[in-house]
Design an enzyme around this catalytic site. Structure first.
Site, PDB file in Angstrom:
ATOM      1  N   GLY A  71       2.917  -0.074   3.606  1.00 56.06           N
ATOM      2  CA  GLY A  71       3.142  -1.512   3.555  1.00 56.06           C
ATOM      3  C   GLY A  71       2.886  -2.211   4.862  1.00 56.06           C
ATOM      4  CB  CYS A  72       2.395  -1.612   8.092  1.00 55.38           C
ATOM      5  SG  CYS A  72       2.051   0.150   8.163  1.00 55.38           S
ATOM      6  NE  ARG A  82      -4.267   1.681   2.628  1.00 55.61           N
ATOM      7  CZ  ARG A  82      -4.238   2.806   1.906  1.00 55.61           C
ATOM      8  NH1 ARG A  82      -5.259   3.088   1.104  1.00 55.61           N
ATOM      9  NH2 ARG A  82      -3.225   3.637   1.980  1.00 55.61           N
ATOM     10  CB  CYS A 107      -0.960  -0.033   1.178  1.00 54.57           C
ATOM     11  SG  CYS A 107      -0.201  -0.350   2.782  1.00 54.57           S
TER      12      CYS A 107
END
Length: 775
Positions: free
Chosen positions: A234-235, A237, A231
């Protein structure tokens, strides 16, 4: 236990988690706070280090400075290119059902990391790329566009060339077919771009998310190569998609464990990728999506004629709630919230918040009938984020009930003195009480409770001590008769007297907790005739802690309390005056007054000055009637005399019928006209400006005695001051030492100020047009 029963139990557990608890919160918020607590522990204790991402050459490759890849699971790049030879990229492997590298969770590529992104895709043979954000969100760029638009020319990120061969629009997402070329070799891969998932939030419906994940697994059913999911950071969603897909793979394989728990799943993911599933809403979305998958799977079981498995195995929601309560009893109780003197921006709130561990809560007491004064249960009418409603809990007879004063005094203590006998005895009930106010933001409070803070909470007084050269080194003990405080009007003085009594009680409880003395039981609800202001006694180097008194709450000797000899140390003088003040407060009777339930987290200065609360004294201008003052000449090092003022009672100046001091009564002065000013002498001006000479140790006493005699005061024998109710008995054989003489002179409220003696007497104060008899 068979799969059908496991799926049903999970669905019922999710339904039970939606119901709010006694604080108005559902169990999703409670569990997610525990996850945040664990993530904070990982970061602060360096359990999972991120040293590679913190290197200077890699800092510019991180989109967010607080989202760094863990070293033990980070993706290492070995494919070298002419422009990029580093092995670092902000990405982590997350294990799947069949292998340790089923997913690659990474941030949205930056302009300077697009080549690294394609290096990773090529090196690990990635076929599926899932993008869960837009290129721009809320006016900010969340991800660099690393692919060409459909119908446009291919783009080159040397040495990679990317072209878009096809684009298929679906509900809430797109499927693009990309062709990746590197060194005369080409690969075809697929990008699933979800465009309707708000940042730090969840979409209105997750049906399209499940549809995208289902279609993604039709393109790649195995875990031989990882699926790249990203996303912006990167954590958040990214973690939600990984959790749903991981559980779906377990469901397809019929391997849902009996103890399956989404909390444990995400906790395990957070040990591999920082802050996977970033918000409480995303955490709830994962539960609801998995519950929907399980419901569809149950329908498939029923369609295939597996109804006999479900016979006699129904579990109602009430049974599920009872099982959840049994699980709560096995977990430790929550810790009280801690305060911090300096708030830090960013994720500091994660470090301050304590984990809301599940714990059974005793039944809530019903409010008592309305009375003349507000009680604890009626102070706040609304239970919201900024006005949490306090709740009283019922304690068993064999337990020591929680002391409201002691529990909140402990929370507001800036020194952090939490290890005491009181905490061990009343740990359970005190922690329940603290747990109910954990959502109050630090340094925030209802503005409706500001008003006059001196009438709501007690403050420790910081006293500037005189120089050691001024204190008489040959000072001798003096006796002070600490008689009971005389109160002429209950309605005027009840608030102040109760505040003084509770201030001494809070200080006494702090001293008793240090000496591990036995704690007397305290009832759940205070009787109406014993109610008073809850005060917070803060002990610092300037505020002396009183000696514990007898259990009945009175001084061991109320009528003859000998003062200690004044030492040349500055702090000792302040400690003795505070000791005298506390003894006078202790002897005052408890009167009827409303109970002011003050939240320590709303205290304006509970942790602003390292244990001193005198900030509120100077900010709130009010009339303070003092019953003890010490005046001493200044040394050459100070420009003005230091005047110590210890407030004993607080009263508004406009209250009619306030008792006047003894000096005013002897002078037969009415309430409308102030007392006549004493005649000025040259020595009064010399005291504030000139250095001290040795022969002045006795001269100022004589001059001061003459001035007081002119006002109708006497310096020897017995004096009775009706305003403060203090009987002063001067020693006949004691020499007139001016520096340590504690003259119990009570001034009217309008004359008391916080400035020095020299500044007060520099110019005569009074009306702009004084009467003729004054001059």
């Amino acid at each position: 236990m068979e799969q059908v029963e496991i799926l049903r139990r999970f669905i019922q557990r999710v339904q039970a988690m939606k119901s709010p608890d006694h604080n108005g919160e559902d169990n999703f918020a409670r569990d997610f706070m525990r996850l945040r607590r664990l993530s904070t522990k990982y970061r602060t204790e360096k359990i999972y280090p991120t040293a590679t991402g913190e290197k200077e050459e890699n800092v510019k490759k991180n989109r967010y400075k607080d989202i760094l890849p863990f070293d033990h699971s980070r993706v290492k790049l070995t494919l070298k290119t002419p422009s990029q030879d580093s092995d670092y990229i902000n990405a982590n492997f997350i294990k799947g059902v069949y292998g340790p590298k089923a997913y690659v969770a990474t941030q949205g590529p930056l302009a300077n990391t697009v080549i690294d992104f394609w290096r990773m895709i090529w090196e690990y043979n990635v076929v599926i790329i899932v993008m869960a954000c837009r290129e721009f969100e809320m006016g900010r760029k969340k991800c660099e566009r690393y692919w060409p638009l459909y119908g446009e020319d291919p783009i080159t990120f040397a040495p990679f060339k990317i072209s878009c061969e096809n684009e298929q629009a679906r509900t809430d997402y797109f499927i693009r077919t990309l062709l990746l070329e590197f060194q005369n070799e080409s690969r075809r891969l697929y990008q699933f771009h979800y465009v309707n998932w708000p940042d730090h939030d969840v979409p209105s419906s997750f049906d399209s998310i499940l549809d995208m994940i289902s279609l993604m697994r039709k393109y790649q059913e195995h875990e031989d190569v990882p699926i790249c999911i990203h996303c912006s950071a990167g954590c958040g969603r990214t973690g939600a998609i990984c959790a749903i897909d991981y559980t779906w793979n377990l469901l397809k394989a019929g391997k849902i464990p009996e103890e399956f728990n989404v909390f444990n799943l995400i906790q395990e993911m957070r040990t591999q990728r920082h802050s996977a599933v970033q918000t409480k809403e995303q955490y709830e979305l994962v539960h609801r999506a998995i519950a929907q998958l399980f419901e569809k799977q149950l329908q498939l079981y029923e369609i295939h004629g597996a109804q006999k498995i479900a016979d006699g195995n129904e579990i109602t929601t009430g049974t599920m709630v009872s099982s959840i309560d049994s699980e709560k009893q096995d977990s430790p109780p929550p810790k009280p919230p801690r305060t911090r003197s300096c708030l830090v921006e960013g994720d500091a709130k994660e470090e301050i918040l304590q984990p809301p561990e599940p714990h059974p809560v005793p039944p809530i007491l019903t409010p008592s009938p309305p009375s003349a004064f507000p009680t604890v249960t009626t102070v706040w009418q609304d239970s919201d984020r900024y006005h949490p409603k306090p709740v009283l809990h019922m304690a068993s007879p064999e337990q020591h009930p929680a002391d409201l004063n002691r529990s909140y005094d402990k929370s507001a203590d800036p020194m952090g003195k939490s290890e005491s006998a009181i905490e061990h005895i009343d740990k359970k009930l005190e922690r329940n009480l603290s747990f109910e106010i954990k959502k109050v933001p630090l340094q925030e409070g209802p503005k409706s409770f500001d008003g006059n803070t001196l009438l709501n909470r007690g403050h420790a007084i910081k006293i500037k001590s005189a120089s050691s050269s001024v204190v008489d080194r040959t000072s001798k003990p003096q006796e002070l008769s600490a008689g009971a405080l005389k109160v002429d009007d209950v309605s005027q003085n009840s608030c102040a007297d109760c505040s003084a009594a509770h201030s001494h009680r809070a200080a006494e409880s702090s001293e008793e907790s240090q000496s591990n003395s036995h704690t007397p039981p305290r009832p759940d609800c205070l009787p109406l005739d014993k109610k008073g202001h809850v005060t917070w006694s803060l002990h610092g180097p300037e505020n002396a802690t009183p000696v514990p008194d007898s259990p009945d709450g009175k001084s061991p000797d109320n009528h003859s309390q000998t003062l200690k000899t004044v030492s040349s140390t500055p702090n000792s003088t302040a400690e003795e005056e505070a000791h005298d003040l506390t003894e006078h407060h202790n002897s005052s009777p408890l009167l009827k007054a409303p109970l002011s339930f003050t939240n320590p987290l709303h205290s304006d200065d509970s942790d602003s000055d390292g244990g001193s609360s005198d900030g509120a004294v100077t900010r709130n201008k009010t009339s303070i009637s003092t019953a003890s003052a010490t005046v001493s000449p200044a040394s050459s090092a100070e420009s003005a005399c230091t005047r110590r003022v210890l407030p004993m009672s607080i009263a508004r100046q406009e209250v009619a019928g306030t008792p006047h001091s003894g000096a005013e009564k002897d002078a037969d002065v009415s309430e409308e006209s102030p007392p006549p000013l004493p005649e000025r002498t040259p020595e009064s001006f010399v005291l504030a400006d000139m250095p001290v000479r040795p022969e002045w140790h006795e001269l100022p006493n004589q001059e001061w005695s003459e001035q007081r005699e002119s006002e109708g005061l006497t310096t020897s024998g017995n004096e009775k001051h009706d305003a403060g109710g203090i009987h002063t008995e001067a020693s006949a054989d004691s020499p007139p030492a001016f520096s340590d003489k504690k003259d119990q002179i009570t001034k009217s409220p309008a004359e008391v100020t916080d400035i020095g003696f020299g500044n007060r007497c520099g110019k005569p104060k009074g009306p702009r047009e004084p009467p003729s008899e004054w001059t």
